[in-house]
Structure formats: structure tokens, C-alpha cells
Write a protein that holds these residues in place. Structure first.
Motif, PDB file in Angstrom:
ATOM      1  N   LYS A  75       0.949  -1.261   0.080  1.00 47.45           N
ATOM      2  CA  LYS A  75      -0.124   0.123  -0.114  1.00 47.45           C
ATOM      3  C   LYS A  75       0.888   1.324   0.057  1.00 47.45           C
ATOM      4  N   GLY A  76       0.535   2.410  -0.862  1.00 48.17           N
ATOM      5  CA  GLY A  76       1.376   3.363  -1.049  1.00 48.17           C
ATOM      6  C   GLY A  76       2.294   3.482  -2.373  1.00 48.17           C
ATOM      7  N   ALA A  77       2.170   2.146  -2.761  1.00 44.69           N
ATOM      8  CA  ALA A  77       2.792   2.143  -4.342  1.00 44.69           C
ATOM      9  C   ALA A  77       1.960   2.831  -5.389  1.00 44.69           C
ATOM     10  N   MET A  78       2.594   3.035  -6.606  1.00 47.11           N
ATOM     11  CA  MET A  78       1.590   3.761  -7.494  1.00 47.11           C
ATOM     12  C   MET A  78       0.539   3.384  -7.992  1.00 47.11           C
ATOM     13  N   TYR A 133       3.943  10.926  -6.205  1.00 51.94           N
ATOM     14  CA  TYR A 133       4.167  10.828  -7.561  1.00 51.94           C
ATOM     15  C   TYR A 133       3.686  11.689  -8.607  1.00 51.94           C
ATOM     16  N   LEU A 134       4.100  12.810  -8.335  1.00 52.76           N
ATOM     17  CA  LEU A 134       3.596  13.988  -9.088  1.00 52.76           C
ATOM     18  C   LEU A 134       4.292  14.344 -10.415  1.00 52.76           C
ATOM     19  N   VAL A 136       6.276  11.541 -11.668  1.00 54.72           N
ATOM     20  CA  VAL A 136       6.533  10.440 -12.369  1.00 54.72           C
ATOM     21  C   VAL A 136       6.115  10.482 -13.829  1.00 54.72           C
ATOM     22  N   GLU A 137       6.624   9.848 -14.705  1.00 55.02           N
ATOM     23  CA  GLU A 137       6.377   9.933 -16.212  1.00 55.02           C
ATOM     24  C   GLU A 137       6.122   8.580 -16.883  1.00 55.02           C
ATOM     25  N   GLN A 138       5.299   8.100 -16.319  1.00 54.45           N
ATOM     26  CA  GLN A 138       4.643   6.544 -16.735  1.00 54.45           C
ATOM     27  C   GLN A 138       3.080   6.561 -16.444  1.00 54.45           C
ATOM     28  N   GLY A 139       2.482   5.965 -17.181  1.00 54.87           N
ATOM     29  CA  GLY A 139       1.174   5.466 -16.921  1.00 54.87           C
ATOM     30  C   GLY A 139       0.386   6.833 -16.828  1.00 54.87           C
ATOM     31  N   PRO A 140      -0.811   6.775 -16.046  1.00 51.60           N
ATOM     32  CA  PRO A 140      -1.516   7.945 -16.125  1.00 51.60           C
ATOM     33  C   PRO A 140      -0.751   9.265 -15.301  1.00 51.60           C
ATOM     34  N   TRP A 141       0.060   8.720 -14.265  1.00 52.78           N
ATOM     35  CA  TRP A 141       0.856   9.982 -13.745  1.00 52.78           C
ATOM     36  C   TRP A 141       1.495  10.972 -14.691  1.00 52.78           C
TER      37      TRP A 141
END
Length: 207
Positions: A75-78, A133-134, A136-141
Motif C-alpha cells: 500500500k502506497g505504491a503507484m 508521484y507528481l 512520475v512520467e509513466q502511465g496516467p501519472w
């Protein structure tokens, strides 16, 4: 808490707010870096009605979703956040075309997000959103950074971060050994991902 670099950052932010335009400021950092404390302090510098803090943590997946799955053990992972929901909220806040937008809040006392807990009136010029994760350049982030007018990264010495994390986990009911294991395990795995995004920030805030 003030330092020359923080004073300069706050003064520059005031200057950007002078024309009445809404600013969305992101505060990123690894677990235990002090993001929430810094965001709350920053809000106080602008006075009542001038700034609201909207934490990313309000988009934790509920325990009913993750219990009994491998997500519970990290819990707490992206992938234990509703990144799409967070992105949609930020877009609403950027648009500023609703009288009030209501945001969720994560309450550690019950270990759950609570919907519609934070009111953001259209008149508020500064929205401070803080989270891991503001940048982060992967997925919906990857689309979240585009919603931020500025992004600051709170950088904190490793030993201090770890001691804060262990104390936080113990404070919310973990046994000391389990708290240390969680801080050194899931928390640290997340921290490595987050620290790799530091170079994307507009400012590094040394805590």
C-alpha cells in the motif's frame, strides 16, 4: 522553518499570484520527507481564503479494494492509487469554472480516504497539492505534471526520513519491528522511484 531559499521561493510565488490567476503548486517528495508539514506551513503564509492544500493521498484505493490482494502488502505504491481520479480532480481545479470543488482526504486514523472532505472555492487563488508521484512520467501519472504551474521537491536526509516513517507507523499502531520493516521495504521501494523524479522539479526545497 524559514531559510533564504524558502523565503525566495515564497516571494516568487506571491509574485505569480499578483494578477489573480489561479496557481496549482505541486509539492513532491519521498515518504517521510515532510511534504504534508511543508504544504501546511506554506498554506499559512498566504492566509485564510488564499490557499488550500489538496493531498494526493485522498486517492488511495480503499482497503475494501486492496484487502486480500497483493496490493495490500505494498500500500502506497503507484498502483494503489486512483491516478485517473486524481488527474480528473486537478483538471477541474485548473478549469476553475465550478463554484466549489470538493476533494477527498486520507485519514490515517482510519487508514482510509474520505470523499468530499476538502472544499476548494473558485475564489481561492493558490491550490497546493502534495504527494509522492507528481513528477512520475509513466502511465496516467505522466499527465499530472502538465496540470501544475510549478512543482517543488522536498529533499530530506535519508536517516531523518526513515526515523520519521518508523515513528509514524508506530504512532498509528504498528509494532516497532513491523514499522522498521515496512519503512525499509515498501516505503523505501517507493522512495527510490520518487527520488529518480527529483530532476523534473522547478525547485528543490532542502528540509
Amino acid at each position: 522553518m524559514d531559510s533564504p531559499e524558502i523565503t525566495e521561493a515564497v516571494d516568487a510565488l506571491r509574485g505569480r499570484l499578483a494578477d489573480g490567476r489561479r496557481i496549482i503548486l505541486g509539492i513532491a517528495g519521498a515518504p517521510g520527507s515532510g511534504k504534508s508539514t511543508f504544504a501546511a506551513w506554506l498554506q499559512q503564509q498566504f492566509g485564510p481564503g488564499s490557499a488550500v492544500v489538496v493531498p494526493m493521498d485522498g486517492f488511495h484505493l480503499a482497503n475494501a479494494i486492496i484487502d486480500g490482494t497483493p496490493l495490500r502488502q505494498r500500500k502506497g505504491a503507484m498502483d494503489t492509487f486512483d491516478a485517473g481520479g486524481y488527474l480528473a480532480l486537478l483538471r477541474r481545479l485548473v478549469s476553475r469554472d465550478e463554484e466549489v470543488v470538493y476533494a477527498p482526504e486520507f485519514r490515517r486514523t482510519i487508514d482510509e480516504p474520505v470523499a468530499a472532505s476538502i472544499a476548494v472555492p473558485a475564489a481561492v487563488p493558490l491550490v497546493i497539492t502534495e504527494g509522492n508521484y507528481l513528477l512520475v512520467e509513466q502511465g496516467p501519472w505522466k499527465d499530472i505534471r502538465a496540470q501544475l504551474d510549478e512543482a517543488w521537491f522536498v529533499d530530506t536526509p535519508q536517516d531523518l526520513r526513515m526515523s520519521r516513517l518508523v515513528a509514524r507507523h508506530i504512532g498509528f499502531g504498528m509494532e516497532p519491528r513491523a514499522a522498521q520493516a515496512w519503512a525499509a521495504g515498501p516505503d523505501e521501494a517507493n522512495a527510490r522511484i520518487i527520488m529518480a523524479t527529483k530532476a523534473s522539479a522547478d525547485r528543490i526545497i532542502n528540509w
